[in-house]
Design an enzyme around this catalytic site. Structure first.
Site, PDB file in Angstrom:
ATOM      1  N   ASN A   9      15.387  -4.652 -41.307  1.00  0.00           N
ATOM      2  CA  ASN A   9      14.796  -4.210 -40.039  1.00  0.00           C
ATOM      3  C   ASN A   9      15.479  -4.974 -38.917  1.00  0.00           C
ATOM      4  O   ASN A   9      15.249  -6.166 -38.748  1.00  0.00           O
ATOM      5  CB  ASN A   9      13.291  -4.507 -40.061  1.00  0.00           C
ATOM      6  CG  ASN A   9      12.626  -4.261 -38.723  1.00  0.00           C
ATOM      7  OD1 ASN A   9      13.195  -3.610 -37.845  1.00  0.00           O
ATOM      8  ND2 ASN A   9      11.413  -4.774 -38.559  1.00  0.00           N
ATOM      9  N   TRP A  10      16.320  -4.264 -38.171  1.00  0.00           N
ATOM     10  CA  TRP A  10      17.070  -4.943 -37.101  1.00  0.00           C
ATOM     11  C   TRP A  10      16.249  -5.098 -35.830  1.00  0.00           C
ATOM     12  O   TRP A  10      16.722  -5.715 -34.866  1.00  0.00           O
ATOM     13  CB  TRP A  10      18.375  -4.178 -36.820  1.00  0.00           C
ATOM     14  CG  TRP A  10      19.460  -4.471 -37.818  1.00  0.00           C
ATOM     15  CD1 TRP A  10      19.331  -5.150 -38.999  1.00  0.00           C
ATOM     16  CD2 TRP A  10      20.844  -4.106 -37.715  1.00  0.00           C
ATOM     17  NE1 TRP A  10      20.547  -5.233 -39.645  1.00  0.00           N
ATOM     18  CE2 TRP A  10      21.495  -4.601 -38.875  1.00  0.00           C
ATOM     19  CE3 TRP A  10      21.595  -3.415 -36.771  1.00  0.00           C
ATOM     20  CZ2 TRP A  10      22.861  -4.410 -39.094  1.00  0.00           C
ATOM     21  CZ3 TRP A  10      22.953  -3.231 -36.998  1.00  0.00           C
ATOM     22  CH2 TRP A  10      23.577  -3.724 -38.147  1.00  0.00           C
ATOM     23  N   LYS A  11      15.066  -4.503 -35.798  1.00  0.00           N
ATOM     24  CA  LYS A  11      14.202  -4.599 -34.603  1.00  0.00           C
ATOM     25  C   LYS A  11      15.001  -4.213 -33.360  1.00  0.00           C
ATOM     26  O   LYS A  11      15.847  -3.336 -33.431  1.00  0.00           O
ATOM     27  CB  LYS A  11      13.611  -6.009 -34.482  1.00  0.00           C
ATOM     28  CG  LYS A  11      13.030  -6.513 -35.803  1.00  0.00           C
ATOM     29  CD  LYS A  11      12.202  -7.741 -35.635  1.00  0.00           C
ATOM     30  CE  LYS A  11      11.807  -8.279 -37.002  1.00  0.00           C
ATOM     31  NZ  LYS A  11      10.728  -9.243 -36.940  1.00  0.00           N
ATOM     32  N   HIS A  93       4.690  -1.382 -38.466  1.00  0.00           N
ATOM     33  CA  HIS A  93       5.102  -2.788 -38.461  1.00  0.00           C
ATOM     34  C   HIS A  93       4.136  -3.578 -37.587  1.00  0.00           C
ATOM     35  O   HIS A  93       3.643  -3.079 -36.577  1.00  0.00           O
ATOM     36  CB  HIS A  93       6.534  -2.904 -37.929  1.00  0.00           C
ATOM     37  CG  HIS A  93       7.128  -4.258 -38.113  1.00  0.00           C
ATOM     38  ND1 HIS A  93       6.813  -5.317 -37.297  1.00  0.00           N
ATOM     39  CD2 HIS A  93       8.005  -4.738 -39.022  1.00  0.00           C
ATOM     40  CE1 HIS A  93       7.472  -6.387 -37.701  1.00  0.00           C
ATOM     41  NE2 HIS A  93       8.198  -6.062 -38.750  1.00  0.00           N
ATOM     42  N   GLU A  95       4.557  -5.736 -35.447  1.00  0.00           N
ATOM     43  CA  GLU A  95       4.944  -5.833 -34.028  1.00  0.00           C
ATOM     44  C   GLU A  95       4.555  -4.572 -33.270  1.00  0.00           C
ATOM     45  O   GLU A  95       4.197  -4.626 -32.089  1.00  0.00           O
ATOM     46  CB  GLU A  95       6.454  -6.130 -33.923  1.00  0.00           C
ATOM     47  CG  GLU A  95       6.757  -7.564 -34.358  1.00  0.00           C
ATOM     48  CD  GLU A  95       8.150  -7.793 -34.885  1.00  0.00           C
ATOM     49  OE1 GLU A  95       9.012  -6.908 -34.743  1.00  0.00           O
ATOM     50  OE2 GLU A  95       8.377  -8.872 -35.476  1.00  0.00           O
ATOM     51  N   GLU A 163       3.579  -7.524 -45.419  1.00  0.00           N
ATOM     52  CA  GLU A 163       4.192  -8.482 -44.507  1.00  0.00           C
ATOM     53  C   GLU A 163       3.102  -9.301 -43.811  1.00  0.00           C
ATOM     54  O   GLU A 163       2.526  -8.851 -42.817  1.00  0.00           O
ATOM     55  CB  GLU A 163       5.008  -7.752 -43.443  1.00  0.00           C
ATOM     56  CG  GLU A 163       6.147  -6.919 -43.997  1.00  0.00           C
ATOM     57  CD  GLU A 163       7.254  -6.755 -42.971  1.00  0.00           C
ATOM     58  OE1 GLU A 163       8.392  -7.100 -43.295  1.00  0.00           O
ATOM     59  OE2 GLU A 163       6.979  -6.319 -41.843  1.00  0.00           O
ATOM     60  N   GLY A 169       9.319 -13.873 -39.106  1.00  0.00           N
ATOM     61  CA  GLY A 169      10.140 -14.576 -38.127  1.00  0.00           C
ATOM     62  C   GLY A 169       9.769 -16.038 -37.923  1.00  0.00           C
ATOM     63  O   GLY A 169      10.230 -16.672 -36.982  1.00  0.00           O
ATOM     64  N   SER A 209      10.172 -13.658 -43.569  1.00  0.00           N
ATOM     65  CA  SER A 209      11.047 -14.818 -43.765  1.00  0.00           C
ATOM     66  C   SER A 209      11.732 -14.839 -45.122  1.00  0.00           C
ATOM     67  O   SER A 209      11.926 -15.913 -45.711  1.00  0.00           O
ATOM     68  CB  SER A 209      10.264 -16.119 -43.519  1.00  0.00           C
ATOM     69  OG  SER A 209       9.814 -16.177 -42.171  1.00  0.00           O
ATOM     70  N   GLY A 230      13.884  -9.018 -41.932  1.00  0.00           N
ATOM     71  CA  GLY A 230      14.186  -8.961 -40.507  1.00  0.00           C
ATOM     72  C   GLY A 230      15.443  -9.732 -40.186  1.00  0.00           C
ATOM     73  O   GLY A 230      16.561  -9.259 -40.364  1.00  0.00           O
ATOM     74  N   GLY A 231      15.277 -10.967 -39.723  1.00  0.00           N
ATOM     75  CA  GLY A 231      16.398 -11.763 -39.232  1.00  0.00           C
ATOM     76  C   GLY A 231      17.575 -11.850 -40.183  1.00  0.00           C
ATOM     77  O   GLY A 231      18.740 -11.771 -39.765  1.00  0.00           O
TER      78      GLY A 231
END
Ligand code: PEP
Length: 251
Positions: A9-11, A93, A95, A163, A169, A209, A230-231
């Site tokens: 997920n590159w957000k 998600h 967010e 999640e 993150g 994470s 994610g990251g």
């Protein structure tokens, strides 16, 4: 058998030059034995799909509207994602639930639209830190699961991503026992609602994470069928070892 899935997920990260990272990820796994998915921002979808054409990497969206078309300025429908080259979409998600107030019912409508458009629906659920500390984790995720997953599904086209909000993150990760408890509970809930055949086809991803250093131990947990990352999905240097760990877990 469920095919394992490593999803990135590159957000809201990446402009045109990020396609280089995507090509590096695809190039690192020309014969991947697990499913690979990268979900870039919508502006990159079409170019990303072109960039990975012929590789093992598939492209996904990060959200869709529940309607197929209409007066919804700024939104994107599931059929538009498919038209741009997506084969999946992340829905609900945390967010989006936090930033846009998305409810389980809205996520469920979006999932229906995604499935109708031929996309795989990756439905995210997870508890906040306050909910975990209050001992509410299983109640929260079971309620989200019940409310966010539509009826009458083909299990092979639905993915659930557990999640924990507090792990996204932050570098914090639940214990392996905590992950197992949630994933086993989710599987049992799905069996109770949909029956074994459908429920056993639904992939359960862990997200929060996931890094090269912890991926292998997480992938060894029961009912973990892969990860939503994610990251660590933004570069091949980080994502590729996670993919390799998942391939090793798949055996
Ligand atoms: C996510 O955004 O879905 C996620 C899991 O992020 P990270 O891997 O960076 O915690």
């Amino acid at each position: 058998m469920r095919r394992k899935l490593a999803a990135g997920n590159w957000k809201m990260n990446g402009t045109g030059e990020a396609l280089t990272a995507l090509e590096a990820i695809a190039g690192a796994h020309p014969a991947a034995t697990v499913d690979l998915l990268i979900c870039p921002p919508a502006t990159l979808l079409y170019r990303a799909a072109q960039a990975v054409s012929g590789s093992r990497v598939r492209i996904g969206g990060q959200d869709c509207h529940a309607a197929n078309a209409g007066a919804h300025t700024g939104d994107i429908s599931a059929s538009m994602l498919a038209d741009a080259g997506a084969s999946a979409v992340i829905l609900g998600h945390s967010e989006r639930r936090a930033d846009h107030g998305e409810t389980d019912a809205q996520v469920c409508d979006k999932a229906r639209a995604a499935l109708d458009a031929g996309l795989i629906a990756i439905i995210c659920i997870g508890e906040t830190l306050a909910q975990r500390e209050a001992g509410q984790t299983l109640d929260v995720v079971c309620a989200q699961l019940a409310g966010s997953v539509p009826d009458g599904i083909d299990g092979s086209r639905v993915v659930i991503a557990y999640e924990p909000v507090w792990a996204i993150g932050t570098g914090l990760v639940p214990t392996l026992e905590q992950i197992a408890e949630v994933h086993d509970t989710l599987r049992q809930q799905l069996i109770g609602r949909f029956g074994s055949e459908t429920a056993e086809a639904i992939r359960l991803l862990y997200g929060g994470s996931v890094k090269p250093g912890n991926a292998a131990e997480i992938f060894a947990v029961s009912n973990v069928d892969g990860a939503l990352v994610g990251g660590a999905s933004l570069t091949a240097a980080d994502f590729s070892p996670i993919v390799t760990a998942l391939e090793q877990a798949a055996g």
